[in-house]
Design a protein around this motif. Structure first.
Motif, PDB file in Angstrom:
ATOM      1  N   ARG A  46       0.820  -1.210   0.000  1.00 57.04           N
ATOM      2  CA  ARG A  46       0.000   0.000   0.000  1.00 57.04           C
ATOM      3  C   ARG A  46       0.855   1.262   0.000  1.00 57.04           C
ATOM      4  O   ARG A  46       0.516   2.245  -0.663  1.00 57.04           O
ATOM      5  N   VAL A  47       1.973   1.237   0.725  1.00 55.37           N
ATOM      6  CA  VAL A  47       2.877   2.397   0.737  1.00 55.37           C
ATOM      7  C   VAL A  47       3.446   2.618  -0.659  1.00 55.37           C
ATOM      8  O   VAL A  47       3.484   3.746  -1.154  1.00 55.37           O
ATOM      9  N   THR A  48       3.872   1.548  -1.313  1.00 50.99           N
ATOM     10  CA  THR A  48       4.441   1.674  -2.660  1.00 50.99           C
ATOM     11  C   THR A  48       3.405   2.195  -3.651  1.00 50.99           C
ATOM     12  O   THR A  48       3.705   3.075  -4.462  1.00 50.99           O
ATOM     13  N   ALA A  49       2.194   1.675  -3.583  1.00 54.01           N
ATOM     14  CA  ALA A  49       1.140   2.143  -4.488  1.00 54.01           C
ATOM     15  C   ALA A  49       0.833   3.617  -4.240  1.00 54.01           C
ATOM     16  O   ALA A  49       0.694   4.405  -5.185  1.00 54.01           O
ATOM     17  N   ARG A  50       0.739   4.012  -2.978  1.00 48.10           N
ATOM     18  CA  ARG A  50       0.469   5.418  -2.651  1.00 48.10           C
ATOM     19  C   ARG A  50       1.642   6.291  -3.087  1.00 48.10           C
ATOM     20  O   ARG A  50       1.457   7.376  -3.610  1.00 48.10           O
ATOM     21  N   ARG A  51       2.856   5.821  -2.871  1.00 47.75           N
ATOM     22  CA  ARG A  51       4.042   6.568  -3.305  1.00 47.75           C
ATOM     23  C   ARG A  51       4.004   6.801  -4.806  1.00 47.75           C
ATOM     24  O   ARG A  51       4.252   7.917  -5.286  1.00 47.75           O
ATOM     25  N   ASN A  52       3.669   5.778  -5.563  1.00 49.88           N
ATOM     26  CA  ASN A  52       3.631   5.905  -7.011  1.00 49.88           C
ATOM     27  C   ASN A  52       2.550   6.887  -7.452  1.00 49.88           C
ATOM     28  O   ASN A  52       2.741   7.655  -8.386  1.00 49.88           O
ATOM     29  N   ARG A  53       1.423   6.870  -6.772  1.00 55.12           N
ATOM     30  CA  ARG A  53       0.346   7.813  -7.090  1.00 55.12           C
ATOM     31  C   ARG A  53       0.809   9.245  -6.813  1.00 55.12           C
ATOM     32  O   ARG A  53       0.599  10.144  -7.631  1.00 55.12           O
ATOM     33  N   LEU A  54       1.441   9.452  -5.665  1.00 53.19           N
ATOM     34  CA  LEU A  54       1.941  10.787  -5.318  1.00 53.19           C
ATOM     35  C   LEU A  54       3.020  11.240  -6.302  1.00 53.19           C
ATOM     36  O   LEU A  54       3.057  12.411  -6.708  1.00 53.19           O
ATOM     37  N   VAL A 102       0.854   5.546 -13.506  1.00 57.70           N
ATOM     38  CA  VAL A 102       2.152   5.351 -12.834  1.00 57.70           C
ATOM     39  C   VAL A 102       2.046   4.171 -11.867  1.00 57.70           C
ATOM     40  O   VAL A 102       2.956   3.343 -11.790  1.00 57.70           O
ATOM     41  N   VAL A 103       0.934   4.062 -11.155  1.00 57.74           N
ATOM     42  CA  VAL A 103       0.739   2.927 -10.250  1.00 57.74           C
ATOM     43  C   VAL A 103       0.760   1.628 -11.045  1.00 57.74           C
ATOM     44  O   VAL A 103       1.414   0.653 -10.652  1.00 57.74           O
ATOM     45  N   GLN A 104       0.083   1.595 -12.178  1.00 57.11           N
ATOM     46  CA  GLN A 104       0.044   0.390 -13.006  1.00 57.11           C
ATOM     47  C   GLN A 104       1.405   0.061 -13.605  1.00 57.11           C
ATOM     48  O   GLN A 104       1.736  -1.108 -13.799  1.00 57.11           O
ATOM     49  N   ALA A 105       2.208   1.081 -13.889  1.00 55.69           N
ATOM     50  CA  ALA A 105       3.528   0.850 -14.476  1.00 55.69           C
ATOM     51  C   ALA A 105       4.420   0.056 -13.537  1.00 55.69           C
ATOM     52  O   ALA A 105       5.329  -0.646 -13.985  1.00 55.69           O
ATOM     53  N   ASP A 106       4.151   0.139 -12.240  1.00 59.46           N
ATOM     54  CA  ASP A 106       4.993  -0.562 -11.269  1.00 59.46           C
ATOM     55  C   ASP A 106       4.838  -2.069 -11.355  1.00 59.46           C
ATOM     56  O   ASP A 106       5.655  -2.806 -10.828  1.00 59.46           O
ATOM     57  N   PHE A 107       3.813  -2.556 -12.031  1.00 63.37           N
ATOM     58  CA  PHE A 107       3.592  -3.994 -12.127  1.00 63.37           C
ATOM     59  C   PHE A 107       4.337  -4.630 -13.299  1.00 63.37           C
ATOM     60  O   PHE A 107       4.248  -5.841 -13.502  1.00 63.37           O
ATOM     61  N   GLU A 108       5.074  -3.832 -14.071  1.00 67.95           N
ATOM     62  CA  GLU A 108       5.777  -4.362 -15.236  1.00 67.95           C
ATOM     63  C   GLU A 108       6.964  -5.229 -14.852  1.00 67.95           C
ATOM     64  O   GLU A 108       7.233  -6.236 -15.485  1.00 67.95           O
ATOM     65  N   HIS A 116       4.277  19.013 -12.934  1.00 61.84           N
ATOM     66  CA  HIS A 116       5.365  19.548 -13.748  1.00 61.84           C
ATOM     67  C   HIS A 116       5.003  19.590 -15.234  1.00 61.84           C
ATOM     68  O   HIS A 116       5.480  20.452 -15.965  1.00 61.84           O
ATOM     69  N   MET A 117       4.163  18.638 -15.651  1.00 60.65           N
ATOM     70  CA  MET A 117       3.746  18.594 -17.053  1.00 60.65           C
ATOM     71  C   MET A 117       2.517  19.474 -17.304  1.00 60.65           C
ATOM     72  O   MET A 117       2.031  19.538 -18.416  1.00 60.65           O
ATOM     73  N   LYS A 118       2.025  20.105 -16.238  1.00 61.70           N
ATOM     74  CA  LYS A 118       0.871  21.012 -16.313  1.00 61.70           C
ATOM     75  C   LYS A 118      -0.383  20.321 -16.866  1.00 61.70           C
ATOM     76  O   LYS A 118      -1.078  20.858 -17.729  1.00 61.70           O
ATOM     77  N   LEU A 119      -0.671  19.130 -16.345  1.00 61.07           N
ATOM     78  CA  LEU A 119      -1.861  18.396 -16.752  1.00 61.07           C
ATOM     79  C   LEU A 119      -3.082  18.915 -16.003  1.00 61.07           C
ATOM     80  O   LEU A 119      -2.963  19.476 -14.916  1.00 61.07           O
ATOM     81  N   THR A 120      -4.236  18.730 -16.596  1.00 60.24           N
ATOM     82  CA  THR A 120      -5.495  19.115 -15.947  1.00 60.24           C
ATOM     83  C   THR A 120      -5.758  18.147 -14.780  1.00 60.24           C
ATOM     84  O   THR A 120      -5.150  17.066 -14.726  1.00 60.24           O
ATOM     85  N   PRO A 121      -6.688  18.489 -13.886  1.00 57.36           N
ATOM     86  CA  PRO A 121      -7.008  17.568 -12.781  1.00 57.36           C
ATOM     87  C   PRO A 121      -7.451  16.181 -13.261  1.00 57.36           C
ATOM     88  O   PRO A 121      -7.065  15.169 -12.663  1.00 57.36           O
ATOM     89  N   GLU A 122      -8.228  16.123 -14.312  1.00 55.19           N
ATOM     90  CA  GLU A 122      -8.677  14.834 -14.843  1.00 55.19           C
ATOM     91  C   GLU A 122      -7.494  14.047 -15.412  1.00 55.19           C
ATOM     92  O   GLU A 122      -7.378  12.843 -15.207  1.00 55.19           O
ATOM     93  N   GLU A 123      -6.639  14.752 -16.158  1.00 52.77           N
ATOM     94  CA  GLU A 123      -5.450  14.101 -16.717  1.00 52.77           C
ATOM     95  C   GLU A 123      -4.504  13.656 -15.611  1.00 52.77           C
ATOM     96  O   GLU A 123      -3.886  12.592 -15.707  1.00 52.77           O
ATOM     97  N   THR A 124      -4.415  14.461 -14.555  1.00 52.05           N
ATOM     98  CA  THR A 124      -3.549  14.123 -13.428  1.00 52.05           C
ATOM     99  C   THR A 124      -3.997  12.824 -12.777  1.00 52.05           C
ATOM    100  O   THR A 124      -3.182  11.945 -12.494  1.00 52.05           O
ATOM    101  N   ASP A 125      -5.287  12.685 -12.548  1.00 52.83           N
ATOM    102  CA  ASP A 125      -5.815  11.475 -11.928  1.00 52.83           C
ATOM    103  C   ASP A 125      -5.524  10.249 -12.790  1.00 52.83           C
ATOM    104  O   ASP A 125      -5.056   9.224 -12.300  1.00 52.83           O
ATOM    105  N   SER A 126      -5.780  10.372 -14.061  1.00 50.58           N
ATOM    106  CA  SER A 126      -5.531   9.273 -14.991  1.00 50.58           C
ATOM    107  C   SER A 126      -4.035   8.943 -15.062  1.00 50.58           C
ATOM    108  O   SER A 126      -3.647   7.770 -15.059  1.00 50.58           O
ATOM    109  N   TYR A 127      -3.211   9.977 -15.109  1.00 49.07           N
ATOM    110  CA  TYR A 127      -1.768   9.766 -15.192  1.00 49.07           C
ATOM    111  C   TYR A 127      -1.239   9.081 -13.927  1.00 49.07           C
ATOM    112  O   TYR A 127      -0.432   8.148 -14.013  1.00 49.07           O
ATOM    113  N   ALA A 128      -1.699   9.528 -12.758  1.00 50.57           N
ATOM    114  CA  ALA A 128      -1.255   8.933 -11.497  1.00 50.57           C
ATOM    115  C   ALA A 128      -1.610   7.448 -11.441  1.00 50.57           C
ATOM    116  O   ALA A 128      -0.811   6.618 -10.987  1.00 50.57           O
ATOM    117  N   LYS A 129      -2.794   7.097 -11.934  1.00 49.54           N
ATOM    118  CA  LYS A 129      -3.191   5.683 -11.987  1.00 49.54           C
ATOM    119  C   LYS A 129      -2.275   4.908 -12.922  1.00 49.54           C
ATOM    120  O   LYS A 129      -1.914   3.761 -12.649  1.00 49.54           O
TER     121      LYS A 129
END
Length: 106
Positions: free
Chosen positions: A24-32, A55-61, A40-53
């Protein structure tokens, strides 16, 4: 039930809880960290939420943090943000501290 069996069960339970907490710490860290990169990429709030998810999924590669670091560095550079691997790793370290704090406060 013997004392030995009780102790063994207690150790197994503690191990399972510790592993769950670490996950859970790792997943939360990845989201943050994803939210940090999105800012930094100046994404919208909707894009930010999608992007953060994402990043969490990328950790499973693959095991370890390399897949997350690679994604963050690649995406930041692709968006024209000057960064390097060291800056991303620092952001991950800071996000890990915050993630642990958030989960312990729950």
């Amino acid at each position: 039930m013997t004392t030995f069996e009780d102790r063994e069960r207690a150790f197994e339970t503690k191990f399972a809880r510790d592993e769950d907490f670490a996950f859970r710490v790792t997943a939360r860290r990845n989201r943050l960290a994803g939210q940090w990169a999105a800012a930094h990429m100046k994404l919208t709030p909707e894009e930010t939420d999608s992007y953060a998810k994402g990043v969490v999924q990328a950790d499973f590669e693959e095991a370890g943090d390399e897949d997350v670091v690679r994604k963050l560095v690649g995406d930041l550079l692709g968006a024209g943000v000057e960064t390097d691997e060291a800056a991303v790793r620092r952001a991950l370290d800071e996000a890990a501290v915050e993630a642990r704090r958030q989960l312990m406060d729950q």
